[in-house]
Design a protein around this motif. Structure first.
Motif, PDB file in Angstrom:
ATOM      1  N   GLN A  98      10.865   4.438  -1.448  1.00 30.19           N
ATOM      2  CA  GLN A  98       9.871   3.843  -2.340  1.00 30.19           C
ATOM      3  C   GLN A  98       9.760   4.567  -3.675  1.00 30.19           C
ATOM      4  N   MET A  99      10.500   5.674  -3.858  1.00 27.13           N
ATOM      5  CA  MET A  99      10.392   6.326  -5.164  1.00 27.13           C
ATOM      6  C   MET A  99      11.658   7.004  -5.668  1.00 27.13           C
ATOM      7  N   PRO A 100      12.730   6.204  -5.863  1.00 27.95           N
ATOM      8  CA  PRO A 100      13.922   6.794  -6.472  1.00 27.95           C
ATOM      9  C   PRO A 100      13.587   7.293  -7.883  1.00 27.95           C
ATOM     10  N   GLY A 101      14.029   8.501  -8.174  1.00 30.52           N
ATOM     11  CA  GLY A 101      13.836   9.044  -9.531  1.00 30.52           C
ATOM     12  C   GLY A 101      12.521   9.767  -9.716  1.00 30.52           C
ATOM     13  N   ALA A 102      11.652   9.758  -8.692  1.00 26.01           N
ATOM     14  CA  ALA A 102      10.385  10.485  -8.820  1.00 26.01           C
ATOM     15  C   ALA A 102      10.654  11.979  -8.787  1.00 26.01           C
ATOM     16  N   ILE A 103       9.782  12.749  -9.426  1.00 29.44           N
ATOM     17  CA  ILE A 103       9.898  14.202  -9.427  1.00 29.44           C
ATOM     18  C   ILE A 103       8.733  14.774  -8.629  1.00 29.44           C
ATOM     19  N   ILE A 104       9.049  15.629  -7.668  1.00 28.14           N
ATOM     20  CA  ILE A 104       8.008  16.258  -6.847  1.00 28.14           C
ATOM     21  C   ILE A 104       8.102  17.765  -7.016  1.00 28.14           C
TER      22      ILE A 104
END
Ligand SMILES: *Cc1c(COP(=O)(O)O)cnc(C)c1O
Length: 394
Positions: free
Chosen positions: A174-180
C-alpha cells in the motif's frame, strides 16, 4: 447554492461529484510508448525480455536492494516471501488481526499457523510490543503491513526480530516509495513486497514484486518458482507498463501527500472522522488509501457503512476497511495471545478514501470531499431516519 443542491444525494439530492471518483489508472503517454516499444521489438512475446530486466534494475536502484524478483501478484509475492523465509508446516507466523486477508490465507497455504496480535490503540497498525507477547518457540516469521496511510514502526519491529532471531516480512503493497525513518518502506524487513494490482499506486492490472538483500532467501524463492520456466511470472507487457510509473512515483507521492495535508486541514472540524496519522520522525507515508477512524456518535448515530454509502452517493470513493481476521475465520485456523479489542474497533470503525482523488492537482476536487462530509453531517439525523423507515428492524 439552492436547497436542492445542498441536499444529500442519498436522500435524492444532486451528487457533489455527478461524474463519480476520478478514473484509475489514468491514460498516460509514457505508458503507451512503453507498450508500443515492447510490441514493436517483439519482446512482448518473450519469457525473458528487456522490460523485466529494466524493471528489476530500476527497482533495485530505487530501493537500493540487491535482489528484485517480479511475480504474478502481491499475494503471490507474500507467499513466495514466506517460502523464502522457510516457513513450513506447523510453524507460527505473527501478523496483525487487522490485516489484508490474503496474508492470513498465505500462511495457511504453507501449512503454518497464523498468530494474530492486536493493533496499536492510536495508529491501528501492528506494534513491536504486541509482537513480543505472541512469540513462541515455533515462531518463524512476522508479517508487518503498512495500512491505509498508517505506518508500522519498522525500526522497533526489526530490532525486535533481530534480537529474537525471527525474520520480518514487510508488506509495503500500500505504500511503494514511502520513506519510514529515513529508509524506503519495504526495505526494513528481511524481505519486502509490493503489489502491481489494478487499483494500486503502481499498476499493471495484476502483478507484484519481492525484494531482499539476502542471497539465501532469494535462492529459495528462485528454486521454488523456476520449474524450467517461471511459475509465477510477470509478463513483459506488465513490466513495460510499470517502468514509466516508477519514474513518476516520487512526484505522484508528493502530490498525494500534499493532498492529504490539505484534506486533514479541511476535515479538522469533524471530530468523528480522524485521519490515520504517523508520528515516526523522518517518515513520509504513501497513500494507496487514506484511512479514517469513524465515530458514529459524531454523525447523529449514523453507522459507518451508511456514512460510506452516503459519501459514495456524492461521488466520493469512501469504503469500509478490512474485516478483522479473527471475526471472519474459524478459531481452529489461528492462534492468539491476548485481547484483540483494538482490531475489533478497526473492523467496525475504519473508513478508507481511495487514492485517485488525492492525485488531483485541482483543490476543487479535494474540497468536494469536505463538502460531502459537511452535507452528510448537516443532514445526519434525516439520513438515519430515512434508513429506519426503509428497514424498520435495524
Ligand atoms: C493489495 C495488497 C496485497 C496483495 O496484492 P495483490 O496484488 O492484489 O495480490 C497484499 N497486502 C496488502 C496490504 C495489500 O493492500
Amino acid at each position: 447554492m439552492s436547497t436542492a443542491e445542498g441536499f444529500p444525494a442519498i436522500l435524492g439530492g444532486m451528487p457533489i461529484r455527478p461524474q463519480g471518483p476520478p478514473l484509475w489508472p489514468v491514460a498516460d503517454e509514457a505508458i503507451q510508448d512503453a507498450l508500443q516499444q515492447s510490441i514493436n521489438s517483439g519482446d512482448w512475446g518473450r519469457y525473458q525480455g528487456h522490460s523485466n530486466e529494466q524493471l528489476v534494475s530500476s527497482i533495485s536502484k530505487f530501493l537500493d536492494v540487491k535482489h528484485v524478483v517480479p511475480c504474478a501478484s502481491g499475494t503471490a509475492a507474500v507467499e513466495l516471501a514466506l517460502r523464502g523465509l522457510k516457513v513450513g508446516v506447523g510453524d507460527e507466523v505473527i501478523l496483525s488481526a487487522y490485516d489484508f486477508k490474503g496474508n492470513f490465507q498465505n500462511i495457511l497455504t504453507l501449512g503454518a499457523i497464523p498468530v494474530l496480535v492486536d493493533v496499536d490503540q492510536k495508529s491501528w497498525q501492528i506494534s513491536a510490543e504486541m509482537i513480543a507477547q505472541a512469540v513462541s518457540s515455533k515462531t518463524r516469521a512476522i508479517i508487518a503491513s503498512h495500512l491505509h496511510g498508517g505506518v508500522a514502526p519498522m525500526p522497533e519491529i526489526v530490532t525486535f526480530g533481530r534480537t529474537a532471531g525471527i525474520a520480518v516480512l514487510e508488506d509495503a503493497c500500500q505504500m511503494p516509495g514511502a520513506i519510514i525513518a529515513g529508509k524506503q518502506a519495504g526495505t526494513w524487513g528481511d524481505i519486502g513486497v509490493w503489489s502491481f494490482g489494478g487499483s494500486k499506486l503502481l499498476s499493471a492490472g495484476r502483478g507484484g514484486v519481492l525484494f531482499s538483500q539476502s542471497d539465501d532467501i532469494i535462492q529459495r524463492v528462485r528454486l521454488y518458482t523456476l520449474r524450467g520456466n517461471d511459475a509465477y511470472p510477470l509478463s513483459e507487457l506488465q513490466a513495460a507498463v510499470v517502468c514509466p510509473q516508477l519514474d513518476q512515483l516520487n512526484l505522484k507521492n508528493t502530490i498525494r501527500s500534499r493532498s492529504v495535508e490539505f484534506l486533514k486541514a479541511s476535515l479538522s472540524d469533524f471530530t468523528g472522522l480522524i485521519p490515520f496519522d504517523c508520528t515516526l520522525v523522518e517518515t513520509s507515508p504513501g497513500y494507496y488509501k487514506l484511512g479514517f477512524q469513524y465515530e458514529p456518535g459524531k454523525f447523529g448515530g449514523m453507522d459507518r457503512d451508511l456514512f460510506a454509502q452516503a459519501m459514495r452517493a456524492e461521488g466520493i470513493a469512501l469504503d469500509p476497511g478490512f474485516r478483522a481476521l479473527h471475526l471472519i475465520h474459524s478459531a481452529r485456523r489461528y492462534k492468539t495471545t491476548g485481547s484483540l479489542v483494538e482490531a475489533e474497533h478497526a473492523d467496525r470503525q475504519v473508513l478508507t478514501l481511495h487514492h485517485p482523488i488525492l492525485g488531483s492537482q485541482d483543490p476543487a476536487d479535494l474540497q468536494q470531499v469536505s463538502q460531502a462530509v459537511a452535507r452528510i453531517h448537516t443532514h445526519a439525523s434525516q439520513i438515519v431516519k430515512s434508513r429506519k423507515k426503509q428497514n424498520p428492524e435495524t
